[in-house]
Design a protein around this motif. Structure first.
Motif, PDB file in Angstrom:
ATOM      1  N   LEU A  87      -0.639  -2.473  -0.091  1.00  0.00           N
ATOM      2  CA  LEU A  87       0.735  -2.024  -0.324  1.00  0.00           C
ATOM      3  C   LEU A  87       0.774  -1.151  -1.575  1.00  0.00           C
ATOM      4  CD1 LEU A  87       3.815  -2.325   0.332  1.00  0.00           C
ATOM      5  CD2 LEU A  87       3.817  -4.297  -1.230  1.00  0.00           C
ATOM      6  N   ASP A 112      -4.092  -3.792   4.874  1.00  0.00           N
ATOM      7  CA  ASP A 112      -3.432  -4.865   4.126  1.00  0.00           C
ATOM      8  C   ASP A 112      -3.203  -4.487   2.661  1.00  0.00           C
ATOM      9  OD1 ASP A 112      -6.087  -4.890   3.416  1.00  0.00           O
ATOM     10  OD2 ASP A 112      -6.444  -6.993   3.920  1.00  0.00           O
ATOM     11  N   TYR A 146       6.384  -7.490   0.002  1.00  0.00           N
ATOM     12  CA  TYR A 146       5.931  -6.719   1.163  1.00  0.00           C
ATOM     13  C   TYR A 146       7.106  -6.520   2.123  1.00  0.00           C
ATOM     14  CZ  TYR A 146       3.156  -5.622   5.364  1.00  0.00           C
ATOM     15  OH  TYR A 146       2.633  -5.034   6.487  1.00  0.00           O
ATOM     16  N   TYR A 200      -3.877  -7.317  -0.272  1.00  0.00           N
ATOM     17  CA  TYR A 200      -3.707  -8.714   0.137  1.00  0.00           C
ATOM     18  C   TYR A 200      -4.988  -9.213   0.803  1.00  0.00           C
ATOM     19  CZ  TYR A 200       1.301  -8.093  -0.709  1.00  0.00           C
ATOM     20  OH  TYR A 200       2.536  -7.851  -1.283  1.00  0.00           O
TER      21      TYR A 200
END
Length: 279
Positions: A71, A69, A212, A192
């Motif tokens: 990025l 999770d 995202y 996240y």
């Protein structure tokens, strides 16, 4: 439904597009983790970080472990220049937990430092020499009830005094529960955190979930679809997402589904209790 064969085809396409990239897939037999704790929130994949250094021992000197999770939104060059200073890992202080002092006290961490294990830049040789993986598994098998965040807690215990804490830009913890929060301009990795992930339908309105999606659309996974709500708790999150956008008709629809789903859940729970109590 997720198509593993489609993923494999896309990996091959990436290599065709960028022949200087090498992709090696490791298939993990999760049965080796069967004795370790697990629940509906966290899958056995959280223990993969235990075995990554051993898989890459003799292949690489260092490995960057990232949760799924996270990025990447900036360049990584500066990370490789940071001096480990004989530490085993580089990590980031957990900025999301509001009870760090209680957590470290309960775990016997005298330094008061506590990192988030979603980002770990690992010195493979030092990790293996210190038997971090074996000791982590041993702690969890011995007394898993002692720990709130299983993999993260035991790693913090074992790596106390062996961790160099670096800038939060390398693991900027972001909650989609906030509607106004902006990341600093120098952020490298956006993590996240919490259950509201950017691939879930009830977050699609959020500007950080849209970021995202922007990166997904630039990849071979541009056919990605949001995960739809399937239970009453997720119906509730859908309702709240529409409430925040002042879309009250949609809010009423999902709030009704939430209330009906919750009533059914309570009813099934009472039936289960009656059956098991022999009533």
């Amino acid at each position: 439904e997720h198509d593993e064969h489609d993923d494999l085809k896309k990996y091959k396409d990436i290599i065709q597009l960028y022949p200087y990239i090498q992709i090696i897939l490791y298939y993990v037999d999760v049965s080796v983790f069967k004795k370790l704790p697990m629940n509906n929130l966290w899958a056995y994949a959280m223990y993969y970080r235990f075995i990554v250094p051993h898989l890459l021992s003799g292949i690489a000197d260092k490995v960057l472990y990232l949760d799924a999770d996270i990025l990447c939104v900036n360049k990584l060059e500066e990370l490789y220049k940071i001096d480990f200073e004989k530490n085993i890992v580089l990590a980031i202080q957990d900025t999301y937990l509001d009870n760090i002092s209680q957590r470290t006290e309960a775990l016997g961490i005298k330094s008061g430092n506590y990192f988030n294990s979603g980002f770990l830049y690992i010195d493979i040789k030092r990790w293996c020499e210190a038997d971090i993986s074996e000791k982590a598994i041993e702690l969890l098998e011995k007394d898993s009830g002692k720990y709130q965040f299983w993999d993260q807690d035991v790693l913090n215990i074992l790596l106390e005094g062996k961790t160099k804490f670096i800038h939060s830009q390398w693991n900027y913890m972001y909650s989609l529960c906030s509607m106004e929060h902006r990341c600093p301009a120098d952020t490298i990795f956006i993590h996240y955190i919490t259950g509201d992930k950017p691939w879930r339908q009830w977050t699609e309105y959020h500007f950080m979930a849209q970021l995202y999606r922007k990166y997904i659309n630039q990849s071979l996974w541009s056919d990605f679809q949001y995960t739809k709500p399937i239970n009453y708790k997720q119906f509730h999150r859908m309702a709240k997402s529409y409430w925040k956008r002042r879309m009250y008709i949609q809010w009423m629809h999902w709030n009704f589904k939430y209330m009906v789903g919750k009533v059914k859940h309570i009813f099934r729970f009472h039936q289960f209790m009656e059956k098991n109590n022999g009533v």
